[in-house]
Design a protein around this motif. Structure first.
Motif, mmCIF file in Angstrom:
data_model
loop_
_atom_site.group_PDB
_atom_site.id
_atom_site.type_symbol
_atom_site.label_atom_id
_atom_site.label_comp_id
_atom_site.label_asym_id
_atom_site.label_seq_id
_atom_site.Cartn_x
_atom_site.Cartn_y
_atom_site.Cartn_z
ATOM 1 N N SER A 149 0.821 -1.211 0.000
ATOM 2 C CA SER A 149 0.000 0.000 0.000
ATOM 3 C C SER A 149 0.857 1.264 0.000
ATOM 4 N N PRO A 179 0.798 2.885 -4.024
ATOM 5 C CA PRO A 179 -0.456 3.347 -3.432
ATOM 6 C C PRO A 179 -1.613 3.431 -4.426
ATOM 7 N N TYR A 237 -3.379 0.140 -4.365
ATOM 8 C CA TYR A 237 -4.086 -0.047 -3.090
ATOM 9 C C TYR A 237 -5.327 0.838 -3.034
ATOM 10 N N LYS A 238 -5.219 2.052 -3.525
ATOM 11 C CA LYS A 238 -6.388 2.939 -3.564
ATOM 12 C C LYS A 238 -7.484 2.352 -4.447
ATOM 13 N N LEU A 262 -7.972 -0.844 -4.919
ATOM 14 C CA LEU A 262 -8.542 -1.944 -4.138
ATOM 15 C C LEU A 262 -9.498 -1.400 -3.075
ATOM 16 N N PHE A 291 -7.635 -8.348 0.147
ATOM 17 C CA PHE A 291 -7.001 -7.631 1.258
ATOM 18 C C PHE A 291 -6.205 -8.578 2.149
ATOM 19 N N VAL A 344 -2.818 -9.221 0.592
ATOM 20 C CA VAL A 344 -1.919 -8.064 0.710
ATOM 21 C C VAL A 344 -1.320 -8.016 2.115
ATOM 22 N N TYR A 353 1.759 -7.522 7.645
ATOM 23 C CA TYR A 353 1.336 -6.295 8.313
ATOM 24 C C TYR A 353 1.300 -6.552 9.813
#
Length: 154
Positions: free
Chosen positions: A9, A13, A16-17, A19, A138, A141, A147
């Protein structure tokens, strides 16, 4: 030992935006097609559990509480087949969520399709299917990027 991973992300970006925008579209489709937040969050939480995504489990646990799920209900999601706390619609959503997580095992079987389809309308089925597609993206990712999920308060 800390491990550095590409944070998708942050590194890309724009993707990701896109998504996140897709996820917003799916949320609107769910609402328009009669999928309430409680059912949607049950599906999101179960998918994230099965995919081993602690980051998304935390996010969707918080959202599930906001949507009205109790601690007791959330603790029984993993054993939903043996539990009596879920409605037929919620059980159909859980069954569909598991089929999408395990899509590599032959897709959504005829049995699952028929079972879920006997409870949900075509529009509801489509909306929850898109929700499953979204959360699985998600999950991938966040899991691939490892994360972090620190204890609360940090």
């Amino acid at each position: 030992m800390a491990e550095n991973r590409v944070h998708l992300s942050r590194t890309e970006p724009e993707a990701y935006k896109a998504l996140a925008a897709f996820s917003d579209t799916v949320a609107r489709i769910c609402t328009a097609n009669g999928i309430d937040d409680r059912l949607k969050e049950i599906v999101m939480l179960r998918s994230s559990q099965l995919n081993g995504c602690a980051y998304c489990v935390r996010v969707h646990t918080d959202r599930a509480i906001t949507a009205g799920l109790t601690t007791d209900e959330m603790m029984q999601i993993g054993a939903w087949r043996e539990s009596g706390v879920f409605t037929d619609r919620e059980r159909a959503g859980l069954e569909l969520a598991e089929a999408y997580v395990n899509i590599g095992d032959g897709g959504v079987s005829d049995e699952v399709y028929d079972s879920v389809g006997s409870v949900l309308t075509e529009k509801e089925y489509a909306a929850l299917s898109w929700a499953c597609v979204s959360i699985n993206a998600f999950n991938r990712v966040a899991v691939a990027g490892r994360y972090p999920v620190p204890p609360r308060g940090q």
